[in-house]
Structures are given as C-alpha cells and as structure tokens.
Scaffold this motif. Structure first.
Motif, mmCIF file in Angstrom:
data_model
loop_
_atom_site.group_PDB
_atom_site.id
_atom_site.type_symbol
_atom_site.label_atom_id
_atom_site.label_comp_id
_atom_site.label_asym_id
_atom_site.label_seq_id
_atom_site.Cartn_x
_atom_site.Cartn_y
_atom_site.Cartn_z
ATOM 1 N N THR A 260 0.818 -1.218 0.000
ATOM 2 C CA THR A 260 0.000 0.000 0.000
ATOM 3 C C THR A 260 0.846 1.261 0.000
ATOM 4 O O THR A 260 0.406 2.309 -0.477
ATOM 5 C CB THR A 260 -0.933 0.018 1.224
ATOM 6 N N SER A 261 2.069 1.181 0.535
ATOM 7 C CA SER A 261 2.923 2.370 0.617
ATOM 8 C C SER A 261 3.350 2.872 -0.755
ATOM 9 O O SER A 261 3.833 4.001 -0.883
ATOM 10 C CB SER A 261 4.160 2.076 1.469
ATOM 11 N N ILE A 262 3.178 2.057 -1.779
ATOM 12 C CA ILE A 262 3.452 2.502 -3.151
ATOM 13 C C ILE A 262 2.514 3.648 -3.528
ATOM 14 O O ILE A 262 2.876 4.546 -4.293
ATOM 15 C CB ILE A 262 3.276 1.323 -4.138
ATOM 16 N N HIS A 263 1.320 3.630 -2.946
ATOM 17 C CA HIS A 263 0.282 4.585 -3.330
ATOM 18 C C HIS A 263 0.117 5.739 -2.348
ATOM 19 O O HIS A 263 -0.211 6.859 -2.753
ATOM 20 C CB HIS A 263 -1.058 3.859 -3.466
ATOM 21 N N ILE A 264 0.303 5.474 -1.042
ATOM 22 C CA ILE A 264 -0.005 6.486 -0.033
ATOM 23 C C ILE A 264 0.833 6.229 1.215
ATOM 24 O O ILE A 264 1.174 5.076 1.520
ATOM 25 C CB ILE A 264 -1.521 6.459 0.312
ATOM 26 N N LYS A 265 1.179 7.292 1.915
ATOM 27 C CA LYS A 265 1.940 7.169 3.157
ATOM 28 C C LYS A 265 1.189 6.286 4.145
ATOM 29 O O LYS A 265 -0.039 6.368 4.259
ATOM 30 C CB LYS A 265 2.167 8.557 3.764
ATOM 31 N N GLN A 266 1.933 5.458 4.882
ATOM 32 C CA GLN A 266 1.320 4.513 5.810
ATOM 33 C C GLN A 266 1.590 4.883 7.266
ATOM 34 O O GLN A 266 2.701 5.259 7.634
ATOM 35 C CB GLN A 266 1.855 3.100 5.551
#
Length: 424
Positions: A260-266
């Motif tokens: 998911t970090s590819i798309h948005i900060k986690q």
C-alpha cells in the motif's frame, strides 16, 4: 467568497498542526497526548467485525468505552484529564458508534471544546456515511484532522463486510448498501480535502475477505487526496460474524503496508484505541470518570426505600435540582412497588435545602437521579445517603438494586456535575 476564506484558513491549519497529532505523525506519539470523548453511542453501519460496548473495562479496541458522556459531561471529563497531564494536544471523537450517527452530540461537544480550548487540535473518526453535510461546520470549528474508515472500494467485497447501513432513515444491505457507503465516503474525502482538512483513511485488514484488496483501497483514496492510510489488523470479536477469523500477524501487516505504501503514506504505529482513550499512544492514563471497578454492592435494610427523580415513572429523567417530587419505591411481594410520590417542592427555597431533603428522605437508603451536582451530593452523602446519577428505565434499575444489590453499569452516569443553575 466566505467559503474560500474558510478553505484557505483550513489549509494553513491542516499543514501547521499535522506534526502535533500523534496518530498522524509517529514522531509525536511520545510527546503529545490525545483524548477521545465518547459522546457518540449510535452507529449507522453494522460491520461484521464490530461489537460496540458501552460499559467495557477489559477490552482495548475501537468501539468500546467505559461510559457514554453527554456533551456537557465531556467538558468536565476533559478538564479532569487536563489536570493529570500537561501534553494533551488533541481532542477527538471516535465513537463508540459513529460521530455523525450522533451529529447533535458530536457538534455540540466540538463547539464546547473549541470555545473553551481553542489551542487544542480537534479531530473526528467516522465511517463517512453521514459526515458530508457537516464538513463546513467542522471547518469553521478548525477541525484539522478527520479519519474515514474505508474497508472496500469494490461493492461486492463491501457487501461481505457490512451487514447493513442506515442512511436518511432507510436501511440498505448487500451490494446496494456497499455502493451507497462508498459513494458517500468518496464525496466526503473530496470535500474534506477541498477544505484543506488532513484526511487519514483507516482500513481493517480482514483475512480471506479484503486482505488482497487493500492496495486497491490505497490507490483509490490516494487519488481522492487522502494524506495517510492506517491499515489495522482485524481483532476477531466474539459474537460477530467474523469471530472465527484470525488476526493478521505482524509479518502479514508488514507485507500489506509494503504494497500500500506505493500509493499512499502509511501509519505504522496505531494503538487501536478505545473510544475513551486518553494520554500518550499506548500509555493511556486512568480515566477519573470511568467505573472500572466491579459495581459496588449496595447495602440496605429490609423495609427501607429507594427515591427516584422521574417525571413519568418510566425513565430516570429528572435533574435533582428541578424535581418537584420523588417517586418512592419499596420491595414488596418480590418486586419493586411505587408507594408514594413525595413532594419536595416545599423545600426548594429553603436556606438549608439539601439537609432538609435528607430529613424528608430519612426512610430511604438510595437516591437515583438523572443528574446531581457537587453540593447536594456532598450534603446527602454526609447524611448517610447513597446518591447515584443514572439514566434508563426506572423499573429495571430499581429491580436490579433490590434483587442484585447493584446498579446496572450501563445506567451509571457522572456524579457531582450539573448545569441547572438551581443551587446544586
């Protein structure tokens, strides 16, 4: 033009305060505390993993609280927590239901907090179904951070997560309900970002249900402008449809966040807070208003009575300072019976009002009222009375006291606080 000014103002607030919110910035979690005010008991979405509890002391998860507060009680509670810590930066509302299934209570609480503590960051956590219409008001109150829980962006997957949703007094379920919820969440996130409010998206990672779908959620909400995503491992809760599922491991969650970090900060430091959490993340301070101990056994003598402030004999709904009479209950023939409506209006203007009341109630061992202030509480307690602020059905509460010698935990409210202006 006024809306543009508000939007510009919120953009400034959102960016400058981001670093002080421990849930949005991991570096802040050891320096700044937060408090959740549990003023929102109702929910408009039933998730298959959720079981809300309003008198829970031994579970640490979202959706549980020791007690539900009224907006005015929340301010008293906040003041007490302020006395216990010097690093409280954030005041939030996160349940135990959804803040905007309880919009009046939520907005009233935020307005009071903003007026009394203008320096505090304000935040809310919602499923997004009913928040849209309140976003302009949130902006005017300088609510700088909002969390929206999005567990699916595919309605077929959403249909397996949500048992039902209620929107504008109509119930929806299945794919139709999931589609409506996603539509409302999409509109809400876009509008929040239009006002410059920082948006976190919570996603519950549910094995065999949506775990493979979480990267798609991340991509979707990132495109809407969300700032950060918090992937939360499912907590299997007894009594829910998902109780037999397992909790994802730390390794599972690292893998999810890597994708998911590819798309948005986690966010990686979530403490999965209760609806009444207070203090630093993971280091909650004791709640001075919670009834964390087991209900205290009430001692009474046979033949003594319970006095109740009620306007209709059905609910404990009358403020002690406003009561003109008290309903007197006795235990007769194995059940509580109303034996008298005792007039107390004659002492309302008495100079020693509460000692006079103690004399009028000399045959009672317990006084139940919807609200009682510090002055009568002290006076009646000194005269040997047990006084409790409660809400609920008169018969059920009185029956529990006579039969079980306890007041049901869910009925208990804060004592020692009132806003009547009647000398109590």
């Amino acid at each position: 033009m006024e809306k543009e000014t508000t939007v510009q103002k919120m953009q400034t607030i959102g960016s400058s305060d981001f670093s002080k919110h421990p849930c949005f910035n991991e570096e802040s979690k050891h320096r700044y505390g937060r408090i959740h005010l549990a003023v929102a008991p109702k929910c408009n979405v039933q998730c298959n993993f959720c079981n809300r509890k309003f008198d829970c002391t031994n579970e640490s998860r979202p959706g549980v609280t020791t007690c539900v507060l009224k907006p005015e009680e929340a301010l008293v509670h906040l003041a007490k927590i302020e006395e216990l810590t010097d690093n409280l930066a954030v005041v939030g509302i996160a349940g135990p239901g959804d803040p905007f299934a309880n919009p009046e209570e939520t907005m009233a609480t935020l307005e009071r907090v903003h007026a009394q503590y203008p320096e505090k960051l304000l935040c809310v956590s919602s499923n997004g179904l009913n928040i849209f219409d309140y976003i302009p008001r949130l902006a005017k109150l300088n609510v700088s951070h909002v969390t929206i829980t999005v567990n699916a962006v595919d309605p077929e997957i959403g249909a397996s997560i949500y048992e039902w949703i209620v929107f504008q007094k109509k119930a929806y379920n299945g794919i139709e309900g999931a589609q409506l919820l996603l539509q409302r969440q999409t509109e809400a996130i876009r509008e929040l970002k239009r006002y410059g409010i920082v948006v976190k998206v919570n996603t519950v990672v549910i094995p065999r249900v949506n775990e493979h779908h979480v990267p798609a959620i991340a991509k979707y909400v990132a495109a809407l402008g969300a700032d950060i995503q918090n992937c939360i491992a499912l907590i299997p809760v007894k009594g829910t449809p998902f109780e037999e599922l397992y909790e994802p491991s730390a390794s599972d969650m690292r893998m999810v966040r890597a994708k998911t970090s590819i798309h948005i900060k986690q966010m990686k430091h979530c403490a999965r807070c209760r609806a009444d959490a207070a203090g630093l993340l993971g280091e909650d301070i004791n709640n001075p208003d919670s009834r964390r101990e087991n209900p205290q056994e009430i001692q009474f003598k046979q033949g003594r009575y319970i006095a109740v402030s009620t306007s209709n004999g059905i609910s404990v709904d009358t403020h002690l300072g406003r009561a003109s009479y008290l309903a007197i209950y006795a235990w007769q023939e194995e059940k509580p019976r109303l034996i008298e409506k005792r007039d107390i209006s004659v002492i309302r203007n008495a100079p020693d009002r509460w000692n006079e009341l103690a004399n009028l109630l000399s045959d009672c061992f317990l006084l139940l009222t919807s609200r009682v202030g510090g002055k009568p509480l002290r006076s009646l307690t000194e005269n040997g009375f047990l006084v409790e602020a409660v809400e609920g059905n008169v018969s059920e509460i009185v029956n529990s006291v006579f039969k079980n010698k306890v007041i049901p935990r869910e009925a208990l409210r804060m004592v020692g606080y009132c806003d009547s202006g009647n000398g109590c």
